[in-house]
Design an enzyme around this catalytic site. Structure first.
Site, PDB file in Angstrom:
ATOM      1  N   HIS A 192     -27.514 -24.604  -2.831  1.00  0.00           N
ATOM      2  CA  HIS A 192     -28.891 -24.180  -2.576  1.00  0.00           C
ATOM      3  C   HIS A 192     -29.728 -24.225  -3.859  1.00  0.00           C
ATOM      4  CE1 HIS A 192     -29.320 -22.346   1.643  1.00  0.00           C
ATOM      5  NE2 HIS A 192     -28.249 -23.111   1.644  1.00  0.00           N
ATOM      6  N   THR A 208     -34.056 -16.923  -1.119  1.00  0.00           N
ATOM      7  CA  THR A 208     -33.294 -15.696  -0.845  1.00  0.00           C
ATOM      8  C   THR A 208     -33.304 -15.494   0.663  1.00  0.00           C
ATOM      9  OG1 THR A 208     -33.888 -14.719  -2.976  1.00  0.00           O
ATOM     10  CG2 THR A 208     -33.182 -13.210  -1.243  1.00  0.00           C
ATOM     11  N   HIS A 209     -32.119 -15.425   1.228  1.00  0.00           N
ATOM     12  CA  HIS A 209     -32.026 -15.271   2.685  1.00  0.00           C
ATOM     13  C   HIS A 209     -32.009 -13.795   3.092  1.00  0.00           C
ATOM     14  CE1 HIS A 209     -30.713 -19.508   2.464  1.00  0.00           C
ATOM     15  NE2 HIS A 209     -31.164 -19.587   3.707  1.00  0.00           N
ATOM     16  N   GLU A 235     -24.546 -18.166  15.777  1.00  0.00           N
ATOM     17  CA  GLU A 235     -24.709 -17.593  17.106  1.00  0.00           C
ATOM     18  C   GLU A 235     -23.462 -17.819  17.957  1.00  0.00           C
ATOM     19  OE1 GLU A 235     -26.836 -19.948  15.790  1.00  0.00           O
ATOM     20  OE2 GLU A 235     -28.012 -18.306  14.956  1.00  0.00           O
ATOM     21  N   ASN A 278     -26.513 -29.572  12.895  1.00  0.00           N
ATOM     22  CA  ASN A 278     -25.458 -29.408  13.914  1.00  0.00           C
ATOM     23  C   ASN A 278     -26.124 -29.022  15.226  1.00  0.00           C
ATOM     24  OD1 ASN A 278     -25.610 -26.682  12.148  1.00  0.00           O
ATOM     25  ND2 ASN A 278     -25.224 -26.141  14.283  1.00  0.00           N
TER      26      ASN A 278
HETATM   27  I1  8IG Z   1     -27.128 -25.752   8.823  1.00  0.00           I
HETATM   28  O1  8IG Z   1     -26.271 -23.365  14.166  1.00  0.00           O
HETATM   29  C1  8IG Z   1     -27.315 -24.332  10.200  1.00  0.00           C
HETATM   30  N1  8IG Z   1     -27.918 -23.190   9.969  1.00  0.00           N
HETATM   31  N2  8IG Z   1     -28.448 -19.557  12.887  1.00  0.00           N
HETATM   32  N3  8IG Z   1     -27.339 -21.488  13.530  1.00  0.00           N
HETATM   33  C2  8IG Z   1     -28.009 -20.775  12.577  1.00  0.00           C
HETATM   34  N4  8IG Z   1     -28.251 -21.252  11.371  1.00  0.00           N
HETATM   35  C3  8IG Z   1     -27.803 -22.485  11.094  1.00  0.00           C
HETATM   36  C4  8IG Z   1     -27.121 -23.258  12.008  1.00  0.00           C
HETATM   37  C5  8IG Z   1     -26.872 -22.737  13.298  1.00  0.00           C
HETATM   38  N5  8IG Z   1     -26.813 -24.419  11.421  1.00  0.00           N
END
Ligand code: 8IG
Length: 268
Positions: A76, A98-99, A198, A240
């Protein structure tokens, strides 16, 4: 900032906008660029694309700018760059997000956006890597964010600060993006708290309530950007398919590869 010192944004008495102004002054001093017209936050998979937008005139470690912290995640970045664009203006490229899931509070999540505004930016481009709910979005597909659903149950706005989010994600900027790539699809970004991905049931919930993209960033930052009067462009790189769409488990290892492959297209 060493870990033996309290973070300036952890003091509830501190004014986060004053700290953002101090950060902007640090950036002006260390980059030698007085004003940045546009700012770009790099999400997973976007680093290569940012390398292509112009000539880097200065790179500073995020830790040398007031209120910023080292990124929690390898890959990152961790730097703040000033890039001269072909039209002569300057872009502030923020490689240190920052998450929310880091648990430092929403003030720290949106500090980079408030700093960008304080450097003079009127346009905030928020990028991220995310999961896609539409089965046609194969890994590496960039998608415009048309709107969001904030499932964090939090807000960067404090007190009775009412901000209209009707047109949060600028139609004007989305239209410009589509002049570069008319095939760009768009969708509603759903910010989950994370850091867990999730469950398939949660992805079905997101889909049912109108979401198309699932991720762990961006919505809180977009709200703060609008509070600061900036025009917002949001871009997700689908890395994804979201869990259960069909049944591909999200693989963080796949993120850098998808970004590298898509870099030339998404940089434009
Ligand atoms: I890269 O499938 C990534 N970030 N919440 N869900 C969530 N965040 C993500 C995902 C995902 N893939």
């Amino acid at each position: 900032m060493s870990s033996t010192h309290a973070h300036p944004l952890s003091d509830p008495q501190a004014d986060p906008f004053e700290i953002a102004a101090a950060a902007a002054a640090d950036i002006a001093e260390k980059t030698g660029i007085e004003k940045h017209e546009i700012a770009l936050t790099l999400g997973s998979g976007w680093a290569k694309a940012a390398d292509l937008i112009g000539e880097t005139v200065a790179t500073i470690p995020a830790t040398e700018v007031t209120g910023f912290s080292a990124p929690a995640l390898e890959g990152h970045g961790g730097s703040i760059r000033s890039i001269r664009l072909p039209n002569g203006s300057h872009a502030l490229v923020i490689g240190a997000r920052t998450h929310y899931y880091e648990g430092h509070g929403v003030r720290r999540v949106v500090h980079s956006v408030r700093t960008a505004a304080a450097t003079g930016a009127s346009i905030m481009i928020l990028t991220n890597g995310a999961g896609g709910i539409k089965p046609t979005w194969t890994p590496g597909t960039p998608v415009l964010i048309s709107d969001h659903i904030n499932l964090t149950a939090d807000s960067p706005l404090e007190g009775a600060t009412f901000v209209d989010l009707t047109d949060l994600y600028s139609r004007r900027l989305r239209d410009i993006a589509r002049t570069i790539d008319p095939t760009l699809d768009e969708g509603v970004y759903t910010q989950f708290r994370g850091p867990h991905y999730e469950t398939p049931a949660e992805v079905q919930m997101a889909k049912t309530i109108g979401g198309h993209i699932v991720g762990m960033s961006t919505a809180l930052e977009a709200i703060a950007a609008r509070q600061s009067g900036m025009e917002v462009l949001g871009l997700s790189l689908i890395t994804n398919l979201a869990a259960g769409i069909p049944s591909t488990p999200p693989s963080p290892a796949a993120v850098p590869e998808a970004g590298a492959a898509a870099a030339p297209a998404i940089s434009a």
